[in-house]
Design a protein around this motif. Sequence first.
Motif, PDB file in Angstrom:
ATOM      1  N   TRP A   1      -9.114   1.116  -6.095  1.00  0.00           N
ATOM      2  CA  TRP A   1      -8.466  -0.072  -5.541  1.00  0.00           C
ATOM      3  C   TRP A   1      -9.326  -1.274  -5.876  1.00  0.00           C
ATOM      4  O   TRP A   1     -10.552  -1.216  -5.820  1.00  0.00           O
ATOM      5  CB  TRP A   1      -8.346   0.045  -4.021  1.00  0.00           C
ATOM      6  CG  TRP A   1      -7.534   1.224  -3.575  1.00  0.00           C
ATOM      7  CD1 TRP A   1      -8.013   2.483  -3.321  1.00  0.00           C
ATOM      8  CD2 TRP A   1      -6.134   1.276  -3.349  1.00  0.00           C
ATOM      9  NE1 TRP A   1      -6.987   3.299  -2.945  1.00  0.00           N
ATOM     10  CE2 TRP A   1      -5.817   2.592  -2.950  1.00  0.00           C
ATOM     11  CE3 TRP A   1      -5.109   0.343  -3.436  1.00  0.00           C
ATOM     12  CZ2 TRP A   1      -4.523   2.990  -2.641  1.00  0.00           C
ATOM     13  CZ3 TRP A   1      -3.818   0.743  -3.124  1.00  0.00           C
ATOM     14  CH2 TRP A   1      -3.535   2.049  -2.738  1.00  0.00           C
TER      15      TRP A   1
ATOM     16  N   LEU B   1       0.846   4.154  -2.872  1.00  0.00           N
ATOM     17  CA  LEU B   1       0.574   5.556  -2.550  1.00  0.00           C
ATOM     18  C   LEU B   1       1.707   6.451  -3.039  1.00  0.00           C
ATOM     19  O   LEU B   1       1.467   7.564  -3.527  1.00  0.00           O
ATOM     20  CB  LEU B   1       0.347   5.723  -1.044  1.00  0.00           C
ATOM     21  CG  LEU B   1      -0.942   5.101  -0.514  1.00  0.00           C
ATOM     22  CD1 LEU B   1      -0.986   5.161   1.008  1.00  0.00           C
ATOM     23  CD2 LEU B   1      -2.162   5.789  -1.120  1.00  0.00           C
ATOM     24  N   GLU B   2       2.939   5.994  -2.938  1.00  0.00           N
ATOM     25  CA  GLU B   2       4.079   6.748  -3.459  1.00  0.00           C
ATOM     26  C   GLU B   2       3.980   6.885  -4.979  1.00  0.00           C
ATOM     27  O   GLU B   2       4.235   7.948  -5.542  1.00  0.00           O
ATOM     28  CB  GLU B   2       5.387   6.061  -3.071  1.00  0.00           C
ATOM     29  CG  GLU B   2       6.621   6.809  -3.528  1.00  0.00           C
ATOM     30  CD  GLU B   2       7.905   6.099  -3.158  1.00  0.00           C
ATOM     31  OE1 GLU B   2       8.954   6.523  -3.670  1.00  0.00           O
ATOM     32  OE2 GLU B   2       7.878   5.127  -2.379  1.00  0.00           O
TER      33      GLU B   2
ATOM     34  N   ARG C   1       0.834  -1.206   0.000  1.00  0.00           N
ATOM     35  CA  ARG C   1       0.000   0.000   0.000  1.00  0.00           C
ATOM     36  C   ARG C   1       0.871   1.259   0.000  1.00  0.00           C
ATOM     37  O   ARG C   1       0.601   2.211  -0.731  1.00  0.00           O
ATOM     38  CB  ARG C   1      -0.951  -0.009   1.192  1.00  0.00           C
ATOM     39  CG  ARG C   1      -1.903   1.166   1.219  1.00  0.00           C
ATOM     40  CD  ARG C   1      -2.919   1.034   2.348  1.00  0.00           C
ATOM     41  NE  ARG C   1      -3.864   2.113   2.336  1.00  0.00           N
ATOM     42  CZ  ARG C   1      -4.962   2.170   1.588  1.00  0.00           C
ATOM     43  NH1 ARG C   1      -5.246   1.174   0.778  1.00  0.00           N
ATOM     44  NH2 ARG C   1      -5.767   3.203   1.647  1.00  0.00           N
ATOM     45  N   ASP C   2       1.941   1.267   0.798  1.00  0.00           N
ATOM     46  CA  ASP C   2       2.823   2.435   0.854  1.00  0.00           C
ATOM     47  C   ASP C   2       3.462   2.718  -0.501  1.00  0.00           C
ATOM     48  O   ASP C   2       3.555   3.864  -0.934  1.00  0.00           O
ATOM     49  CB  ASP C   2       3.916   2.244   1.905  1.00  0.00           C
ATOM     50  CG  ASP C   2       3.387   2.345   3.325  1.00  0.00           C
ATOM     51  OD1 ASP C   2       2.266   2.872   3.522  1.00  0.00           O
ATOM     52  OD2 ASP C   2       4.097   1.908   4.243  1.00  0.00           O
TER      53      ASP C   2
ATOM     54  N   LEU D   1       1.183   6.832  -6.750  1.00  0.00           N
ATOM     55  CA  LEU D   1       0.098   7.782  -7.014  1.00  0.00           C
ATOM     56  C   LEU D   1       0.579   9.219  -6.845  1.00  0.00           C
ATOM     57  O   LEU D   1       0.223  10.100  -7.632  1.00  0.00           O
ATOM     58  CB  LEU D   1      -1.090   7.518  -6.087  1.00  0.00           C
ATOM     59  CG  LEU D   1      -1.979   6.355  -6.468  1.00  0.00           C
ATOM     60  CD1 LEU D   1      -2.964   6.056  -5.346  1.00  0.00           C
ATOM     61  CD2 LEU D   1      -2.712   6.640  -7.763  1.00  0.00           C
ATOM     62  N   ASN D   2       1.390   9.464  -5.844  1.00  0.00           N
ATOM     63  CA  ASN D   2       1.944  10.796  -5.622  1.00  0.00           C
ATOM     64  C   ASN D   2       2.793  11.233  -6.817  1.00  0.00           C
ATOM     65  O   ASN D   2       2.679  12.361  -7.297  1.00  0.00           O
ATOM     66  CB  ASN D   2       2.770  10.815  -4.329  1.00  0.00           C
ATOM     67  CG  ASN D   2       3.243  12.200  -3.981  1.00  0.00           C
ATOM     68  OD1 ASN D   2       2.490  13.163  -4.035  1.00  0.00           O
ATOM     69  ND2 ASN D   2       4.505  12.294  -3.611  1.00  0.00           N
TER      70      ASN D   2
END
Length: 73
Positions: free
Chosen positions: A57, A35-36, A31-32, A38-39
């Motif tokens: 998701w 998210l990175e 997940r981390d 996506l950033n």
Amino acid sequence: MKKTLPINTGMKGYVENKYDGSVTVVAHGSRDNILELLNCVQKGPFFSKVDGVSYFWRKKETNYENFVVVRER
């Protein structure tokens, strides 16, 4: 500032550059790391313009071996 995608973090899937300028990303990983990613996608590479980002998701449907960049199929 150099922006790099977190592709060396065990993520698998693909990024597909479409002829109309849009991009599709399918990524499996922690997940981390997602998210990175996506950033990074929301900021875009240098000299690019990101008009918007939509994402959702879902459960993994395909087992990818690595993370690759592909042209429109």
